[in-house]
Design an enzyme around this catalytic site. Structure first.
Site, PDB file in Angstrom:
ATOM      1  N   HIS A   1      39.929  -9.797 -14.485  1.00  0.00           N
ATOM      2  CA  HIS A   1      39.083  -8.721 -15.020  1.00  0.00           C
ATOM      3  C   HIS A   1      37.949  -9.261 -15.878  1.00  0.00           C
ATOM      4  O   HIS A   1      37.625  -8.691 -16.922  1.00  0.00           O
ATOM      5  CB  HIS A   1      39.915  -7.692 -15.802  1.00  0.00           C
ATOM      6  CG  HIS A   1      40.833  -6.897 -14.913  1.00  0.00           C
ATOM      7  ND1 HIS A   1      41.399  -5.724 -15.293  1.00  0.00           N
ATOM      8  CD2 HIS A   1      41.259  -7.117 -13.642  1.00  0.00           C
ATOM      9  CE1 HIS A   1      42.155  -5.251 -14.302  1.00  0.00           C
ATOM     10  NE2 HIS A   1      42.083  -6.096 -13.290  1.00  0.00           N
TER      11      HIS A   1
ATOM     12  N   ASP B   1      40.068 -10.738  -7.946  1.00  0.00           N
ATOM     13  CA  ASP B   1      40.966  -9.580  -7.972  1.00  0.00           C
ATOM     14  C   ASP B   1      40.220  -8.398  -7.354  1.00  0.00           C
ATOM     15  O   ASP B   1      39.395  -7.785  -8.011  1.00  0.00           O
ATOM     16  CB  ASP B   1      41.363  -9.292  -9.423  1.00  0.00           C
ATOM     17  CG  ASP B   1      42.194  -8.039  -9.596  1.00  0.00           C
ATOM     18  OD1 ASP B   1      42.631  -7.460  -8.594  1.00  0.00           O
ATOM     19  OD2 ASP B   1      42.397  -7.635 -10.761  1.00  0.00           O
TER      20      ASP B   1
ATOM     21  N   HIS C   1      43.809  -4.100  -2.394  1.00  0.00           N
ATOM     22  CA  HIS C   1      42.748  -3.170  -2.795  1.00  0.00           C
ATOM     23  C   HIS C   1      41.384  -3.839  -2.694  1.00  0.00           C
ATOM     24  O   HIS C   1      41.245  -5.048  -2.885  1.00  0.00           O
ATOM     25  CB  HIS C   1      43.003  -2.587  -4.188  1.00  0.00           C
ATOM     26  CG  HIS C   1      42.910  -3.553  -5.332  1.00  0.00           C
ATOM     27  ND1 HIS C   1      41.721  -3.833  -5.970  1.00  0.00           N
ATOM     28  CD2 HIS C   1      43.849  -4.277  -5.971  1.00  0.00           C
ATOM     29  CE1 HIS C   1      41.951  -4.687  -6.959  1.00  0.00           C
ATOM     30  NE2 HIS C   1      43.237  -4.985  -6.969  1.00  0.00           N
TER      31      HIS C   1
ATOM     32  N   GLU D   1      42.193   1.067  -6.851  1.00  0.00           N
ATOM     33  CA  GLU D   1      43.406   0.543  -7.483  1.00  0.00           C
ATOM     34  C   GLU D   1      43.217   0.435  -8.986  1.00  0.00           C
ATOM     35  O   GLU D   1      44.106   0.740  -9.771  1.00  0.00           O
ATOM     36  CB  GLU D   1      43.755  -0.836  -6.898  1.00  0.00           C
ATOM     37  CG  GLU D   1      45.137  -1.365  -7.305  1.00  0.00           C
ATOM     38  CD  GLU D   1      45.157  -2.223  -8.565  1.00  0.00           C
ATOM     39  OE1 GLU D   1      46.247  -2.539  -9.036  1.00  0.00           O
ATOM     40  OE2 GLU D   1      44.069  -2.563  -9.084  1.00  0.00           O
ATOM     41  N   GLU D   2      42.020  -0.014  -9.381  1.00  0.00           N
ATOM     42  CA  GLU D   2      41.771  -0.359 -10.788  1.00  0.00           C
ATOM     43  C   GLU D   2      41.750   0.856 -11.712  1.00  0.00           C
ATOM     44  O   GLU D   2      41.774   0.714 -12.927  1.00  0.00           O
ATOM     45  CB  GLU D   2      40.455  -1.143 -10.919  1.00  0.00           C
ATOM     46  CG  GLU D   2      40.436  -2.476 -10.168  1.00  0.00           C
ATOM     47  CD  GLU D   2      41.367  -3.527 -10.770  1.00  0.00           C
ATOM     48  OE1 GLU D   2      42.050  -3.230 -11.759  1.00  0.00           O
ATOM     49  OE2 GLU D   2      41.416  -4.637 -10.203  1.00  0.00           O
TER      50      GLU D   2
END
Lengths: 339, 340
Positions: free
Chosen positions: A311, A172, A62, A200-201
């Protein structure tokens, strides 16, 4: 590939605003494959290998990162915001951010600890009390520079440190994007499809659509996952360990992985002398959750770069783990193409 | 760009370390800047002191130290244990990027608890300084560079916000140091009363630097420049100043009331932005130490309002620092005129 990782991590691209990341990726893969952008913004690429593949293999990463979105502006010229993706409040209090397409600098403000009641000194303030300060004197001045709906990213501050570590926002999953770019630019044995997926998140929304369009037999999700190899954390609670190669998932909160694929990945890693490890906890989730149930079902494998402090504005991973992950992804893509 | 002089001073000063008790590089740098105006040196506790002219005149104080952390142990696995120095805010520590001032300056990041190991209320409670570690990415090799006692600064950039507002770590109290240096710049070429300057060490840990340093001075009058709270959500604009208010002139039982009134009158006379800031007892600044030194020193406080005090994103308005500098310069000129 380190330069790719660095440049990718530095780009802003919260879920739904992946444009700059996609443009950058296109600039890097143009001439090395066929590609197109779908209705959601997924960048779908097809790379011809030396030989045709018996099975259709998809590699997915992603493009989006966690961040915030401006929801409103107060009369004092301060920005109210909502989270985009899962972020603990504790990691962004008093941090630098950039707002909107122009990247206006701002900071996340909070009531000084001196003015907080004694029994609340160690309490993380509730999200609705927080604001982003761009230095505007009032709402009108703020509105000259930002609007509700503007994206907010952590300040990009990529660095190499320690023994082979990197620290940045958005590792990420720009690590995964860098791996896919690197594979597309290299020579592959077999034909292969790639999806640089959006959103995606906020619930693996992009991959759901791209997996439908691509209709693969096998999918390899190239990701990052929690490495809890911190002081005082032992055994399986560490999930995976930096420096030990890609974490291979048997199950997470979105997917029960195909057991043969999981075993095969660890075997092939051993055969080829590539470091790899089992992800030792059922935690997290990724695009595999959407891809494995696409159409009539897809066999999926997730290989993740072990990453500390996911994150947050300062994700930490080892560069050699990104390389090992790339090496194993490449081996597994070739394996699935003809199995 | 406005307020160029103040901006340059502040940016350079905020780029230095100087956690309380180890003010070395910040003090050395400030000492260099002060030497342009008067002979300056570092005293026994690490404060920078300078004097221009002989006999009694006026003392100007701002503190050179900054909040931070101190290494208490390096574990066998290389993770570093810390304690806070001064009122470092535990709520902004998780995931903070830091510099460990060991044998060499080392980048590190404060660990955060991964979600699967977090207590249920982890999003509501900040960790205590006892619970956190610093990750240098060096593993065991960290021991070669880091030792107990090394100071740690919180990283942050000098961020230009809209207008002439900036955000940076340690605006508290490099803004005060910048204001005094700017004041001296404004007074260049003018004849003034004796001026004694101290950029004091260890304010954040209790004011020892000012107490020891000012002892050696001759003047019976002092102005300290420090930061104060600026209004923001949760910080009342009725109780506190606001960014852009100019110099906030302290009025408090522990401050010299006549000096406070004179400063406000001078601001009015010369069109310098200023407002009173009233406190009910002591001030929580170096004024508390300076006032009672020797046989007593008449003390005034000028404060620069900032947001997010004791975080890496202390926001201030450069115009307020300029106003503080101008007001001190006018006060000194006024006094010098009387003396002449």
């Amino acid at each position: 590939m380190l330069e790719l990782v660095k440049e990718l991590c530095s780009l802003p691209g919260i879920s739904g605003r992946e444009d700059k990341v996609r443009e950058y990726i296109i600039s890097k893969i143009d001439g090395f494959c066929e590609y197109s952008t779908d209705n959601l913004g997924n960048l779908i690429a097809f790379k011809k290998g030396k030989m045709p593949a018996k099975n259709k293999v998809l590699i997915d990463s992603h493009m989006d990162e966690v961040g915030f979105i401006v929801t409103g502006i107060t009369s004092e010229g301060l920005l109210k915001f909502a989270n985009v993706g899962g972020i603990d409040t504790g990691v962004f209090l008093g941090r630098n951010v950039t707002v909107g397409e122009k990247g206006i600098p701002g900071v996340v403000g909070l009531v000084p600890v001196h003015l907080v009641d004694k029994d609340k000194e160690d309490c993380i303030p509730p999200k609705d009390e927080l604001y982003i300060d761009i230095g505007a004197k009032d709402r009108d001045e703020a509105l000259e520079h930002v609007s509700p709906g503007d994206e907010v990213c952590f300040e990009s501050d990529f660095r190499e440190f320690g023994s082979g570590f990197i620290c940045s926002k958005a590792i990420d999953n720009r690590a995964g994007c860098a791996i896919m770019i690197d594979l597309i630019r290299s020579e592959l044995d077999y034909d292969c499809c790639f999806s640089f997926s959006v959103q995606e998140e906020i619930g693996t929304r992009g991959a759901q659509a791209s997996a439908f369009s691509i209709n693969p037999d096998y999918a390899i999700i190239t990701e990052t996952t929690t490495a809890a190899d911190l002081s005082g954390v032992e055994g399986e609670e560490r999930v995976c360990v930096c420096g030990e190669g890609p974490a291979v998932s048997f199950m997470d909160r979105a997917t029960v992985y195909n057991k043969d694929l999981y075993r095969r990945a660890l075997e092939i890693a051993r055969e080829k002398g590539i470091k790899a490890q089992t992800k030792t906890r059922v935690a997290g989730g990724n695009d595999a959750g959407a891809i494995h149930k696409s159409r009539g079902g897809v066999k999926v494998l997730t290989l993740s770069v072990p990453t500390r402090y996911l994150h947050s504005p300062g994700c930490v991973c080892r560069y050699d783990d990104i390389e090992s992950t790339r090496d194993l992804v490449k081996e597994m893509a070739a394996e699935f193409a003809v199995c | 760009m406005k307020y160029t002089e103040v901006r340059e001073l502040l940016e350079a000063l905020c780029g230095k370390g100087g956690v309380s008790g180890n003010e070395d590089d910040a003090a050395a740098f400030a000492c260099g800047l002060l030497s342009k105006y008067m002979p300056a040196s570092t005293d026994a506790l690490g404060s920078v002191t300078g004097r221009k002219g002989e006999g009694s005149g006026i003392i100007l104080d701002a503190h050179i130290d900054r909040i931070g952390m101190i290494v208490t142990a390096v574990k066998d696995d290389g993770f570093i244990k810390v304690a806070k120095v001064g009122g470092t805010d535990s709520r902004v520590i998780t995931g903070a990027k830091v510099t460990i001032h060991g044998k060499e300056d080392l980048f590190g990041i404060v660990t955060s608890t991964p979600p699967h190991l977090a207590k249920k209320d982890s999003d509501a409670k900040a960790p205590s300084f006892d619970e956190i570690f610093i990750d240098t990415g060096l593993g065991k090799k960290a021991k070669d560079i880091v030792s107990p006692g090394d100071r740690i600064t919180l990283n942050g950039s000098f961020l230009s916000l809209l207008g002439s507002r900036i955000a940076s770590p340690c605006v508290d109290d490099r803004a005060g140091v910048a204001a005094i240096l700017r004041c001296l710049q404004l007074l260049e070429g003018k004849s003034t009363c004796p001026i004694e300057v101290i950029f004091s060490a260890q304010e954040e840990t209790g004011g020892s630097g000012a107490e020891a340093g000012v002892y050696n001075f001759a003047s019976g009058t002092a102005i300290a420049v420090d930061v104060t709270f600026a209004s923001a959500p949760g910080v009342s604009s009725e109780k506190y100043g606001s960014l852009g208010d100019g110099a906030l002139v302290g009025i408090a039982p522990s401050l010299d009331y006549n000096m406070s009134k004179e400063l406000l009158a001078l601001a009015h006379k010369h069109g310098i932005s200023a407002k009173p800031e009233v406190m009910g007892g002591r001030t929580g600044t170096n004024c508390d130490e300076i006032q009672t030194l020797r046989g007593g020193i008449k003390t005034a406080l000028i404060s620069i309002p900032i947001r997010n005090m004791h975080t890496c994103v202390e926001v201030c308005e450069l115009a307020d620092i300029e106003a503080a500098a101008e007001l001190m310069a006018q006060y000194i000129l006024e006094r010098s005129g009387e003396n002449a």
